[in-house]
Enzyme design. Structure first.
Site, short mmCIF file in Angstrom:
data_model
loop_
_atom_site.label_atom_id
_atom_site.label_comp_id
_atom_site.label_asym_id
_atom_site.label_seq_id
_atom_site.Cartn_x
_atom_site.Cartn_y
_atom_site.Cartn_z
N TRP A 17 11.57 76.24 42.66
CA TRP A 17 11.38 75.31 41.54
C TRP A 17 10.28 75.81 40.62
O TRP A 17 10.37 75.66 39.39
CB TRP A 17 11.07 73.90 42.06
CG TRP A 17 12.31 73.12 42.37
CD1 TRP A 17 13.52 73.61 42.75
CD2 TRP A 17 12.46 71.71 42.30
NE1 TRP A 17 14.42 72.59 42.94
CE2 TRP A 17 13.80 71.41 42.67
CE3 TRP A 17 11.61 70.66 42.00
CZ2 TRP A 17 14.29 70.10 42.72
CZ3 TRP A 17 12.10 69.35 42.05
CH2 TRP A 17 13.43 69.08 42.41
N ASP A 63 1.47 73.87 48.40
CA ASP A 63 2.27 73.71 49.62
C ASP A 63 1.42 74.07 50.83
O ASP A 63 0.52 74.92 50.74
CB ASP A 63 3.52 74.59 49.58
CG ASP A 63 4.61 74.06 50.53
OD1 ASP A 63 4.40 74.12 51.76
OD2 ASP A 63 5.64 73.58 50.06
N ASP A 93 10.02 68.73 45.47
CA ASP A 93 11.22 68.94 46.29
C ASP A 93 10.84 69.03 47.76
O ASP A 93 11.47 69.73 48.54
CB ASP A 93 11.93 70.23 45.83
CG ASP A 93 13.35 70.34 46.38
OD1 ASP A 93 14.01 69.30 46.52
OD2 ASP A 93 13.78 71.47 46.67
N LYS A 142 12.49 64.47 45.31
CA LYS A 142 13.60 64.38 46.27
C LYS A 142 13.33 63.25 47.25
O LYS A 142 12.26 63.18 47.86
CB LYS A 142 13.76 65.69 47.03
CG LYS A 142 14.86 65.62 48.10
CD LYS A 142 15.22 66.98 48.65
CE LYS A 142 14.11 67.61 49.46
NZ LYS A 142 14.48 68.95 49.97
#
Length: 206
Positions: free
Chosen positions: A62, A80, A121, A161
């Site tokens: 992404w 992340d 996501d 998401k």
């Protein structure tokens, strides 16, 4: 060790997957790129010069799409817990955004500037127990929404998401409280059997 029937079926599907082959051809790190591409083509979220935060970014597909579309004038910040190989023009911090110290480091990277768009996501480590996994997923989604409360500019957009099931309607209401409009998207690259569904909050309320 012999593969299970389930893993063999997944591998066969993966090998024959159109989006997997397309990702390899286009230089994207995973088929998930096409989920964002389809949504952006429809909703025009990414524009040149934008500042974008990508939460749960690894492996970076992404972030790749976002950077290509915001151009050199824009900036993409990625976060992340997993390692992510560098992407030219993307500023990455490895850490767990459930921890306040990591969020503090991430917000330092933003240099006080509010984001035009937040994308997420993210998915939790799967335990195999649906109730637990669903709860973990929505906890992460709620943290992403809290991030938007602090770091998304008024009028900005948020794409996340989620998974249909327990907690979905409650989370939908939370998003409706923050955004002028909330719509759902199920891109073609999202496998039919998956319960994942993307929620798009348009126009953060002042």
């Amino acid at each position: 060790m012999a593969r299970s029937k389930t893993s063999k079926a997944w591998l066969q599907e993966h090998v024959n997957d159109h989006f997997v082959h397309q990702a390899q051809k286009d230089g994207y790190r995973s088929r998930a790129s096409y989920k964002l591409i389809e949504i952006d083509d429809k909703d025009h979220l990414l524009k040149r010069g934008m500042w974008v935060a990508d939460l749960g970014a690894a492996p970076g597909s992404w972030s790749q799409v976002a950077k290509r579309r915001v151009g050199d004038e824009g900036r993409v910040f990625a976060l992340d817990i997993l390692e992510m190989h560098p992407i030219a023009g993307v500023e990455f911090l490895q850490g767990d955004f459930r921890e306040a110290s990591v969020l503090a480091q991430f917000t330092e990277m933003l240099d006080g500037r509010l984001m035009d768009l937040v994308i997420c996501d993210i998915a939790p480590n799967i335990s195999g127990m649906a109730v637990i996994d669903q709860a973990k997923s929505f906890y992460l989604c709620e943290l992403a929404l809290e991030f938007c409360a602090d770091w998304l500019k008024p009028g900005g957009n948020f794409l996340v998401k989620t998974f249909q099931g327990s907690g979905y309607n409650e989370y939908l209401q939370q998003m409706r409280a923050m955004f002028q409009t909330v719509v759902s998207r199920k891109p073609a690259a999202s496998r039919d059997r998956s319960t994942e569904i993307y929620l798009l909050g348009k126009g953060k309320k002042p």
